[in-house]
Write a protein that holds these residues in place. Structure first.
Motif, PDB file in Angstrom:
ATOM      1  N   LEU A 180       1.867  -2.461  -0.314  1.00 47.30           N
ATOM      2  CA  LEU A 180       0.605  -1.774  -0.062  1.00 47.30           C
ATOM      3  C   LEU A 180      -0.391  -2.008  -1.193  1.00 47.30           C
ATOM      4  CD1 LEU A 180       2.037   1.586   1.348  1.00 47.30           C
ATOM      5  CD2 LEU A 180       0.630  -0.069   2.611  1.00 47.30           C
ATOM      6  N   ASP A 194      -3.508   6.440   4.018  1.00 49.25           N
ATOM      7  CA  ASP A 194      -2.110   6.605   4.419  1.00 49.25           C
ATOM      8  C   ASP A 194      -1.621   5.347   5.132  1.00 49.25           C
ATOM      9  OD1 ASP A 194      -2.396   9.118   3.421  1.00 49.25           O
ATOM     10  OD2 ASP A 194      -2.239  10.165   5.351  1.00 49.25           O
ATOM     11  N   ALA A 195      -0.319   5.119   5.057  1.00 52.35           N
ATOM     12  CA  ALA A 195       0.284   3.943   5.706  1.00 52.35           C
ATOM     13  C   ALA A 195       1.482   4.382   6.525  1.00 52.35           C
ATOM     14  CB  ALA A 195       0.689   2.910   4.669  1.00 52.35           C
ATOM     15  N   ASP A 204       5.116   2.944   8.161  1.00 49.40           N
ATOM     16  CA  ASP A 204       6.201   1.954   8.185  1.00 49.40           C
ATOM     17  C   ASP A 204       7.004   2.224   9.451  1.00 49.40           C
ATOM     18  OD1 ASP A 204       8.407   0.251   7.434  1.00 49.40           O
ATOM     19  OD2 ASP A 204       9.421   2.055   6.691  1.00 49.40           O
ATOM     20  N   LEU A 223       4.080  -2.647   8.797  1.00 45.24           N
ATOM     21  CA  LEU A 223       3.524  -1.737   7.798  1.00 45.24           C
ATOM     22  C   LEU A 223       2.017  -1.815   7.927  1.00 45.24           C
ATOM     23  CD1 LEU A 223       3.940   0.198   5.394  1.00 45.24           C
ATOM     24  CD2 LEU A 223       3.842  -1.811   3.883  1.00 45.24           C
ATOM     25  N   ARG A 224       1.417  -0.692   8.355  1.00 47.55           N
ATOM     26  CA  ARG A 224      -0.023  -0.674   8.597  1.00 47.55           C
ATOM     27  C   ARG A 224      -0.648   0.462   7.795  1.00 47.55           C
ATOM     28  NH1 ARG A 224      -1.955  -1.003  14.517  1.00 47.55           N
ATOM     29  NH2 ARG A 224      -0.599   0.788  14.915  1.00 47.55           N
ATOM     30  N   LYS A 225      -1.838   0.175   7.291  1.00 44.73           N
ATOM     31  CA  LYS A 225      -2.511   1.122   6.409  1.00 44.73           C
ATOM     32  C   LYS A 225      -3.881   1.473   6.978  1.00 44.73           C
ATOM     33  CE  LYS A 225      -4.073   1.530   1.577  1.00 44.73           C
ATOM     34  NZ  LYS A 225      -4.102   0.822   0.270  1.00 44.73           N
ATOM     35  N   GLY A 228      -8.596  -0.476   9.266  1.00 43.52           N
ATOM     36  CA  GLY A 228      -7.245  -0.477   8.738  1.00 43.52           C
ATOM     37  C   GLY A 228      -6.798  -1.898   8.485  1.00 43.52           C
ATOM     38  N   VAL A 278      -0.401  -4.760   6.827  1.00 37.50           N
ATOM     39  CA  VAL A 278       0.152  -5.340   5.600  1.00 37.50           C
ATOM     40  C   VAL A 278       1.164  -6.415   5.963  1.00 37.50           C
ATOM     41  CG1 VAL A 278       1.391  -4.848   3.456  1.00 37.50           C
ATOM     42  CG2 VAL A 278      -0.273  -3.205   4.373  1.00 37.50           C
TER      43      VAL A 278
END
Length: 673
Positions: free
Chosen positions: A39, A153-154, A156, A77-79, A53, A56
């Motif tokens: 991240l 925030d992310a 998983d 994994l997204r932020k 967004g 990742v």
């Protein structure tokens, strides 16, 4: 076959990626520390200033068995960067068809921007029915209620999917995964989009497959790093793209899958092998068995018809108009196996494959050779035999072995045998000896004319009176019928009024004569006697200002037709643009002018050639204003290179629709009475 508009880039072996393994290796057991580091490397708003967004990473590990059964573990994994991005991440949903696939959520964790890790309780995952309309196939979705998130925030997330996209069922719905073996047993295919609505730092797809599977692959609309290795007696291919952004969409562009990066993989030899398989599946299932009821029906439909073409048309339109479009779960055969034609006749309902299947049976009952075919409505099928289909049609093969495509799904209310809205579209025919992929030809625009002629008289007070005559054919005819057939008959008279009130709400239809939209025996036609008080604006001194009625394409406005609705932006395009169908629009008006009138401001004649063609003349002849315009849209899909001429023709056509002329008088206004 037409030249593809997509640049295909050969996949070169660039590098071997680390940590090669199988989908079962559970590489998704990444520590929180490693994810925090990922991240941090990805960055946030400073790195992606216009994004909601960032992805990742998105990794997919696919393990293929000898049967063709595949299991996929996907780890993302997204932020979130903005509040909108946080809302989008708050619920994750995974659609699936329980008859052909299963989805399991293995892990979900939230990494708040202020630190720490929050585990999402997997017991809260919801397994619900999809909202459905017209097609009720028990499709479902797994939803993960992640909860409220904040920018930064992310999430998983790890999921496991078993199965395939299309169902060819054997009726055994046991708990074991063997029921998810793909329909073409022993074979594997996948279609992997390498695009996203968010920027992507890294996307990786890895497939592990037995060595005896002759896996072919092709990357379209871009390039990827590729590793192709042998690991523990199995072939392992890895495809990686890094640092790509969302495509900037253009108005009216073709499907995103036609232009965005994507990976296609298949073990099928070629399209001919796929066509043979598709043919054999239907014959083994006896999908087109001719029962006494089907034979009797075919005889009734074709009774008294003298030519093959007339009989084929009658059978085609019967299936189109009498088998309602509705998809119900019928057990065996919810995918590539077409339901028995006798079942479709009994139920008088089905989806495209059922309408195509009963037409095959009716044609055979009438003594014709016929087979089903597969196609992809709305997207291009690439020339690699991965399953890229969403629609089923019918083939009539003549004694000389030439073929004619028929589509009972797309021709309700259409005088055609095959919808020309499916031109420039790939089709795979299920012939006994197989067939190659074909592309349907461009339908000449002259087959889809919209002819509007106005005979009018302009009064001194600005009132316009006259008669509007309309005749249409092909898809122009179909578009007009669709306006009416989508409404109850009690609303048709009000719809007649819109042919003029769409241009001027003061228009009064004095008399309307219209053909029956349900009668396909002759082209759609309409005649309206009208009166529009104050159509011409009266200026100081008694002059009149107006735009000729025909030039405003009133029927096109009522239909929201492409010649008026398609955006002419941007000036230059990166991607092909698509309209409904090739088309010819002819507008004419003969307007009797008041005595002593003089016309000023007539536009110069227009002549434009190319993919969009326009000829137009406005002139005064013997006390009449004569307007003649002809706009030709030469095809359905236009390349970026063809866009300038299409755009120029459309802009000129629309400019004429907004060009006023001035009517002056040689005598004083007070003497006009």
């Amino acid at each position: 076959m037409r030249r593809t508009l997509v640049r295909r880039i050969p996949l070169v072996l660039l590098m071997a990626l680390t940590s090669l393994g199988t989908a079962g290796a559970q590489e998704w057991n990444t520590s929180p520390e490693e994810l925090w580091a990922a991240l941090a490397r990805a960055g946030g708003a400073e790195s992606f200033p216009s994004a909601e967004g960032v992805v990742v990473f998105d990794t997919r590990e696919v393990d293929v068995e000898a049967s063709g059964l595949s299991r996929t573990v996907q780890h993302t994994l997204r932020k979130a960067i903005t509040a909108a991005g946080a809302r989008e991440l708050a619920v994750e949903s995974f659609p699936y068809d329980p008859l052909s696939a299963a989805v399991e959520v293995l892990r979900c964790r939230v990494f708040p921007a202020n630190g720490g890790v929050r585990e999402v309780d997997l017991a809260t995952v919801i397994d619900g029915l999809d909202p459905q309309a017209l097609i009720y196939w028990n499709s479902r979705h797994k939803s993960v209620p992640i909860g409220r998130l904040e920018p930064g925030d992310a999430v998983d997330l790890v999921t496991r999917r078993v199965g395939f996209t299309y169902a060819l069922l054997d009726g055994d719905q046991g708990a074991d995964e063997s029921r998810f073996v793909p329909p073409m047993k022993g074979h594997f295919y996948d279609i992997v989009p390498f695009w996203s609505s968010w920027p992507v730092v890294e996307q990786r797809y890895r497939v592990t497959i037995p060595l005896d599977k002759h896996l072919q692959y092709q990357f379209y609309n871009g390039a990827a790093e590729v590793s192709d290795r042998i690991v523990e007696g199995r072939r392992v291919l890895t495809f990686t793209m890094r640092g790509f952004k969302p495509l900037e969409k253009e108005p009216g562009m073709v499907a995103l899958s036609d232009v965005a990066p994507k990976l296609l993989l298949t073990t099928a030899t070629d399209w001919k092998a796929k066509a043979v398989w598709f043919h054999d599946v239907q014959e083994e299932a006896e999908s087109f068995a001719v029962t006494p009821e089907l034979k009797r029906l075919a005889d009734e439909i074709t009774a008294g018809l003298a030519t093959d073409e007339d009989r084929i048309a009658a059978l085609n339109h019967w299936a189109a108009e009498n088998i309602r479009y509705v998809g119900l779960h019928m057990g065996t055969g919810e995918g590539y196996t077409l339901h028995p034609a006798a079942m479709t006749l009994r139920d008088r309902g089905g989806v495209c494959k059922d309408k195509a299947g009963i037409l095959v049976a009716l044609l055979r009952a009438a003594g014709y050779e016929s087979y089903p075919a597969m196609t992809m409505a709305g997207e291009r099928i690439e020339n690699i035999a991965a399953d890229q289909f969403n629609h089923c049609v019918t083939v009539w093969r003549k004694p000389d072995k030439t073929t004619v495509l028929l589509d009972p799904t797309w021709i309700p209310g259409v005088r055609e045998m095959w919808s020309s809205r499916e031109q420039q579209q790939e089709v795979l025919m299920g012939l006994p000896a197989g067939a190659d992929l074909l592309t349907t030809p461009v339908s000449p625009p002259e087959k889809h004319p919209l002819d509007l002629a106005v005979r009018s008289t302009l009064k001194d007070d600005g009132t316009l009176e006259g008669t509007l005559k309309l005749v249409a054919e092909g898809q122009s005819d179909a578009a007009l019928r669709r306006l009416y057939r989508s409404r109850v008959r009690s609303e048709w008279a009000a719809l007649d009024e819109t042919m003029l009130t769409s241009v001027d709400p003061r228009a009064v239809s004095l008399k309307v004569t219209r053909s029956d939209p349900d009668d396909l025996r002759k082209p759609f036609s309409m005649e309206i006697d009208f009166r529009i008080p104050g159509y011409a604006r009266t200026l100081e001194g008694g002059s009149l200002m107006l735009i000729p009625l025909a030039a405003r394409d009133p029927v096109g406005q009522a239909m929201h037709a492409d010649e008026l609705a398609l955006s002419t932006k941007p000036i230059e395009r990166r991607y092909p643009v698509r309209i409904g169908c090739s088309k010819l629009v002819r507008l004419s008006e003969r307007m009797a002018l008041p005595a002593g009138a003089k016309v000023e401001g007539l536009p110069e004649a227009v002549k434009r050639d190319g993919s969009g063609r326009l000829t137009a003349t406005w002139k005064v002849v013997g006390g009449e204003l004569a307007v003649d315009e002809s706009l030709t849209l030469t095809k359905r899909i236009f390349s970026p290179e063809e866009w300038p001429s299409l755009r120029a023709a459309l802009e000129s056509f629309r400019k004429l629709a907004e060009t006023p002329i001035l009517i002056t008088f040689a005598r004083p206004a007070k003497e006009k009475a």
